[in-house]
Each structure stands twice: as structure tokens, then as C-alpha cells.
Design a protein around this motif. Structure first.
Motif, PDB file in Angstrom:
ATOM      1  N   PRO A  49      40.891 -27.153  27.295  1.00 19.61           N
ATOM      2  CA  PRO A  49      41.690 -27.930  28.249  1.00 19.61           C
ATOM      3  C   PRO A  49      40.915 -28.664  29.342  1.00 19.61           C
ATOM      4  CG  PRO A  49      42.760 -25.856  27.752  1.00 19.61           C
ATOM      5  CD  PRO A  49      41.417 -25.794  27.087  1.00 19.61           C
ATOM      6  N   GLU A  57      46.556 -31.927  27.496  1.00 19.56           N
ATOM      7  CA  GLU A  57      47.919 -32.216  27.003  1.00 19.56           C
ATOM      8  C   GLU A  57      48.109 -31.721  25.581  1.00 19.56           C
ATOM      9  OE1 GLU A  57      48.728 -36.357  27.425  1.00 19.56           O
ATOM     10  OE2 GLU A  57      48.275 -36.238  29.568  1.00 19.56           O
ATOM     11  N   GLN A  60      48.631 -28.026  25.660  1.00 18.32           N
ATOM     12  CA  GLN A  60      49.976 -27.777  26.204  1.00 18.32           C
ATOM     13  C   GLN A  60      51.052 -28.077  25.149  1.00 18.32           C
ATOM     14  OE1 GLN A  60      51.141 -30.372  29.484  1.00 18.32           O
ATOM     15  NE2 GLN A  60      51.437 -28.521  30.710  1.00 18.32           N
ATOM     16  N   ARG A  64      53.691 -25.479  23.424  1.00 14.26           N
ATOM     17  CA  ARG A  64      55.152 -25.668  23.416  1.00 14.26           C
ATOM     18  C   ARG A  64      55.711 -25.573  22.001  1.00 14.26           C
ATOM     19  NH1 ARG A  64      54.620 -30.191  27.116  1.00 14.26           N
ATOM     20  NH2 ARG A  64      54.993 -29.316  29.188  1.00 14.26           N
ATOM     21  N   GLU A  87      46.807 -22.953  32.848  1.00 16.81           N
ATOM     22  CA  GLU A  87      47.884 -23.924  33.105  1.00 16.81           C
ATOM     23  C   GLU A  87      48.368 -24.555  31.783  1.00 16.81           C
ATOM     24  OE1 GLU A  87      48.284 -28.001  35.665  1.00 16.81           O
ATOM     25  OE2 GLU A  87      46.464 -26.817  35.951  1.00 16.81           O
ATOM     26  N   ALA A  88      47.418 -24.947  30.941  1.00 19.89           N
ATOM     27  CA  ALA A  88      47.796 -25.601  29.667  1.00 19.89           C
ATOM     28  C   ALA A  88      48.588 -24.647  28.774  1.00 19.89           C
ATOM     29  CB  ALA A  88      46.541 -26.078  28.934  1.00 19.89           C
ATOM     30  N   GLU A  90      50.532 -22.254  29.686  1.00 21.92           N
ATOM     31  CA  GLU A  90      51.732 -21.709  30.342  1.00 21.92           C
ATOM     32  C   GLU A  90      52.974 -21.698  29.449  1.00 21.92           C
ATOM     33  OE1 GLU A  90      54.242 -20.642  33.368  1.00 21.92           O
ATOM     34  OE2 GLU A  90      54.289 -22.846  33.125  1.00 21.92           O
ATOM     35  N   SER A  95      49.982 -16.306  24.411  1.00 24.35           N
ATOM     36  CA  SER A  95      48.779 -17.094  24.721  1.00 24.35           C
ATOM     37  C   SER A  95      47.532 -16.220  24.802  1.00 24.35           C
ATOM     38  CB  SER A  95      48.962 -17.824  26.050  1.00 24.35           C
ATOM     39  OG  SER A  95      48.999 -16.877  27.094  1.00 24.35           O
TER      40      SER A  95
END
Ligand code: KIV
Ligand code: ZN
Length: 515
Positions: A49, A57, A60, A64, A87-88, A90, A95
Motif C-alpha cells: 500500500p 487503492e 483496499q 472490499r 488503513e488499506a 480496513e 486481514s
């Protein structure tokens, strides 16, 4: 014999992406991640990341999109890297943060310019920081294969105490021999007092062609996670090939005291998808996924296989997904059949517009080619660009004249940022003339580094799949194009590479960091 679970950690989207020209967009990464999830890969390393906003992105987006596999992000042993990875990741259902720092004398002295005690301290700090984001933390002592054993043991014991749940031993430069690497894993597990509190993993590079051999030797000596990539993609000579590791463990259950939970029938789909997206063609004699892997040429072999398959085959082609190579659709097939077949190949088109676009291409192809195989569909969808709209240049038309004794000539029309523009050129051959005509319009300044053509299926009406590698200011991209006409396939591949080289951001190299 115990039958432990062998965790399969796929790093196609991270280490695989470090192959020159293999960088992938966010959407491409999501497509590959979905295919890996369908294959039931345990952990998907989606990227690094901190390397670029695009990589952030992408991690991330994978986090998702994926719910069954654990999604992992790479971070140097630095607070900023770990925070960015946290953060990515999250949105992920499950994870993992993978943090690393080099432990070999050469890397510590020459690259990091740090003393061993500082490295140890930073490793422990990094693991503790990563634990603030997830309780699933992996630590890698980079270049472990050339590290001093006593120091390695101290670092690993300390990071396990700090909360690392997986300890990954990389042979970063592909230097180890199988017996030596196996011995290293056994020694670490035996000598480190808290080794039972972490899963031991291995990550082998293929510089001497030993990545799979070293990984399997490690498994025989106690490793219970293997890091690998589809088609063995990866930095330099690549990483251990997932399909080879998995099929060896499955085929030699008499030797391996463990099993993977993978659906191996998805292997071919994943292999083709990765090859199509990255532009890295699979060599025909590649184990498991090469076009010849289950083909028998010699008469003696053919005769034997016809009498009894086991005479020359140790695995069944359909167990790795080869049976998917059958006629699926023809020119009378409708939109629904097309959509259903794509779905069964794990290809999801985002919108009706994308489906329509791919279906129109399918109809064009079916006019030229009698039998449409799964491989054709995959090429068609890869090429139809699930990312249509991001292209700044498209091929509109191409006319080529090639005649004995005459100089070949090409007339090309490109759509460039909303405008159709024509150009003509002659060249040494029809492909050369085409590329020169394209360059007259785009003036990209790129250097052509590689040009290759492969048949997607067999037969003279087969589609040719062309790979073009372009270089611009040190950045390398691979473009691919498929068509029953190989000059058109070449033009498509060139245009595909141009789109990539203009769009992609430069990515930092994870292992050249300034830790
Ligand atoms: O090869 C290597 O050492 C790596 C680490 C980041 C695990 O890729
Ligand atoms: Zn690596």
C-alpha cells in the motif's frame, strides 16, 4: 502420518507484480483476487500500500471484494508503511499485515546501513505496531537464506514474543539448495523456544530454478505455509509456482504430511487470467499449465496412454482444469449462453455495457472462427478491456498490404482522445509497418523490447495472441492482443501497451526502500 493443513499464500498481486511489465490496475487485481478466492487460496497478498496511491487503492478494493480468503498487505518495518497497510486493509473481512526487514549481513551493512541490534529492535517495534491493526501479523527476515543462524533465531524469537503469528523465511535471492533450505527450517523450528506459537512459512525465488524444490523441502521440514505465485510470476526469475507446489503435495500424498484446501480445478482459469492480464505468456512445456503439460507426442507414449492413462500420466488433466478446453459456443449462441459461460469461468462483467461490448466482439470472432473455446473467451474479455473508458487510444481500422517482392505497407486509423486520425507507413514486414504507422500518430517515444505470438488454441483458424513489451523512461509494460489475424492482434497488443504505459503510475520497489 499427521495430515496438517498447508496454508497457501498467493503473492501474484504483490511479488508477481514486481516482474518487469507485470503491473496491474486496481480492477485487474480485483479480478485475479476473485479467481484466487474461488480457488480457495488461504491468503492473498494484494499489494504494497505505501508504494503508490494506486497500490493503496488496489489493496483496499481487494479487501472490499474478498470475503473467503484473508487479504494481506506488505509493509516495510516502518510506522508509515504499517499504518498505510492497516488503513488499506480496513474493509477486509479477514486481514493480515506482512512486515519485513532484512537480516543478512550484506543487506544490513550495504542496504540498510544498520547494526543488527537496531534491526532487531525495529522488527519488534514493527510487529507490535502491526498488531494494533490486526491480530494476524506476518514477519519476514528478508534475505533469511543468507542470514547468520544465531541472529536469525534471536530475531524470530523476539518477533513471535511481540505478536507475529506467521514467520516467513524468504530465500530472497534464490541462493539456497533444497537440502540446505529444509535444514534451515528444521533448525529454526527446533532451536527457537517459542516456535510453536507461530506458523513457519517460506518464500522462495527461482534464480537457480529451485524455488519449488526449496519450498517443498521446507514443507518436509516443518513449514506449514508456502508463498507462491500463479505461473511462477515474480521478481527476476520469479517465485515458486503455486500450481507446481499444490499439485506436488496433492500427487505425492505418500510423502507430504499435509494437504491444501485448494480447488485445483480452478488452476487453469487462474493461469490464463494472470497470463492475459500481465502479458506474460506461459511457456508450452511449463509444468501443470503449459500447453504441452498433458500432450503426448511420441508414438510409444500415445500408445501407452491409450491403453492405460497411468503409464505416462501422474495427474489427471481435468484435476487442474484442462477439461475446460472444449467447444463452448458458436456463432448461433445467444447473449444468455455467453453470459452464463463467462460466469462459469469466473468472469463477471461489471455493467450491461461491458457485456454488450464483449458480446459484440464474441459475435465478430464467431464469424471468423468456427469453434469458440474457453481460452478464446478469456482472451476476448481480457482484451475487450474491462476498463474501457480508461483508454486514451483505440484501434479503429487497419489495412495491410504484403506481397512477395514488394515493401509491406500499413494504413491505420486510431481513435486518440476523442478524435479519429489516419496514418500510413511502410516497414520491413507488415507488423513493422503497422507499428510505424501507429507511432506516426502517437509519437510515444517508447522502445519495443519484446514481440511474441502464440496460438491461443490449435488449428489454422486459431486466434493468435500477441505480446508486446514497451519501455519508456525505465518503465516497462506488456500489452496483449488477440485476433484470428496476427497483424491485427499485433496492432491491438501495441495499442494495449501504449494505454498501459501512459496510464500507470510509477511504483516504488518494495525491496529498494529506505528503511
Ligand atoms: O523476496 C523477498 O524477500 C520478499 C519479502 C518482502 C518477503 O519478497
Ligand atoms: Zn520475494
Amino acid at each position: 502420518m499427521s495430515n496438517d493443513k498447508l496454508i497457501i499464500f498467493d503473492t501474484t498481486l504483490r511479488d508477481g507484480e514486481q516482474s518487469p511489465g507485470a503491473s496491474m490496475t486496481r480492477d485487474e487485481k480485483v479480478r485475479i483476487a476473485r479467481a484466487l478466492e474461488r480457488m480457495r487460496v488461504d491468503v492473498i497478498e494484494a499489494g504494497f500500500p505505501i508504494a503508490s496511491p494506486g497500490d493503496f487503492e488496489a489493496v483496499q478494493a481487494v479487501a472490499r471484494a474478498i470475503s473467503e480468503s484473508t487479504v494481506c498487505g506488505l509493509a516495510r518495518a516502518l510506522d508509515k508503511d504499517i499504518d498505510r497497510a492497516g488503513e488499506a486493509l480496513e474493509p477486509a473481512a479477514s486481514s493480515r499485515i506482512h512486515t519485513f526487514i532484512a537480516t543478512s549481513p550484506i543487506h544490513m551493512q550495504m542496504k540498510l546501513r544498520m547494526k543488527p541490534e537496531q534491526v532487531l529492535e525495529q522488527a519488534v517495534h514493527a510487529v507490535k505496531r502491526a498488531r494494533q491493526y490486526t491480530d494476524n501479523v506476518e514477519f519476514s527476515p528478508e534475505d533469511a537464506g543468507r542470514s547468520e543462524i544465531d541472529f536469525l533465531c534471536r530475531v524470530i524469537e523476539a518477533v513471535i514474543d511481540a505478536g507475529a503469528t506467521t514467520v516467513n523465511i524468504p530465500d530472497t535471492v534464490g541462493y539456497n539448495m533444497p537440502h540446505q533450505f529444509g535444514e534451515l527450517i528444521r533448525t529454526l523450528i527446533e532451536r527457537i523456544p517459542n516456535s510453536d506459537r507461530a506458523v513457519f512459512s517460506v518464500h522462495c525465488h527461482n534464480d537457480l530454478g529451485l524455488a519449488v524444490g526449496n519450498s517443498l523441502s521446507a514443507v518436509l521440514n516443518g513449514a506449514r505455509q508456502v508463498e507462491c505465485t500463479i505461473n511462477g510470476l515474480g521478481e527476476r526469475a520469479g517465485n515458486a509456482a503455486l500450481e507446481e507446489v499444490v499439485m506436488t503435495v496433492q500427487t505425492r500424498q505418500d510423502i507430504f504430511p499435509c494437504h491444501t484446501g485448494l480447488d485445483t480445478t480452478q488452476i487453469m482459469t487462474c493461469s490464463r487470467l494472470v497470463s492475459g492480464i500481465t502479458g506474460f505468456a506461459v511457456q508450452p512445456n511449463k509444468a501443470i499449465v503449459g500447453a504441452n503439460a498433458f500432450a503426448h507426442e511420441s508414438g510409444i507414449h500415445q500408445d501407452g496412454v491409450l491403453k492405460s492413462r497411468e503409464t505416462y500420466e501422474i495427474m489427471r488433466a481435468q484435476d487442474v482444469g484442462w477439461s475446460a478446453n472444449r467447444i463452448v459456443l458458436g456463432k448461433h449462441s445467444g447473449r444468455n449462453a455467453f453470459r452464463t459461460r463467462l460466469q462459469s469461468l469466473g468472469i463477471e462483467l461489471g455493467s450491461e455495457e461491458e457485456l454488450n461490448d464483449a458480446f459484440a466482439r464474441f459475435k465478430d470472432l464467431a464469424d471468423k472462427k468456427h469453434e469458440i473455446f474457453d481460452e478464446d473467451l478469456q482472451a476476448l474479455v481480457t482484451e475487450s478491456g474491462l476498463e474501457a473508458g480508461n483508454e486514451w487510444v483505440k484501434l479503429v481500422a487497419l489495412k495491410v498490404c504484403s506481397e512477395t517482392g514488394e515493401t509491406p505497407h500499413a494504413a491505420v486509423t486510431l481513435w486518440i482522445e476523442g478524435e479519429e486520425r489516419p496514418a500510413t507507413s511502410s516497414g520491413g514486414g507488415p507488423v513493422d509497418a503497422t507499428f510505424r504507422a501507429i507511432e506516426k500518430l502517437v509519437n510515444s517515444g517508447t522502445e519495443l523490447q519484446l514481440y511474441s505470438v502464440n496460438n491461443i488454441t490449435s488449428g489454422t483458424d486459431a486466434q493468435g495472441e500477441v505480446t508486446v513489451r514497451l519501455q519508456l523512461d525505465g518503465r516497462i509494460v506488456n500489452g496483449q492482443g488477440a485476433d484470428t489475424d496476427i497483424v491485427i492482434a499485433s496492432a491491438k497488443a501495441y495499442v494495449n501497451a501504449l494505454n498501459k504505459i501512459i496510464q500507470r503510475e510509477e511504483r516504488a520497489h518494495p525491496q529498494l526502500g529506505d528503511v
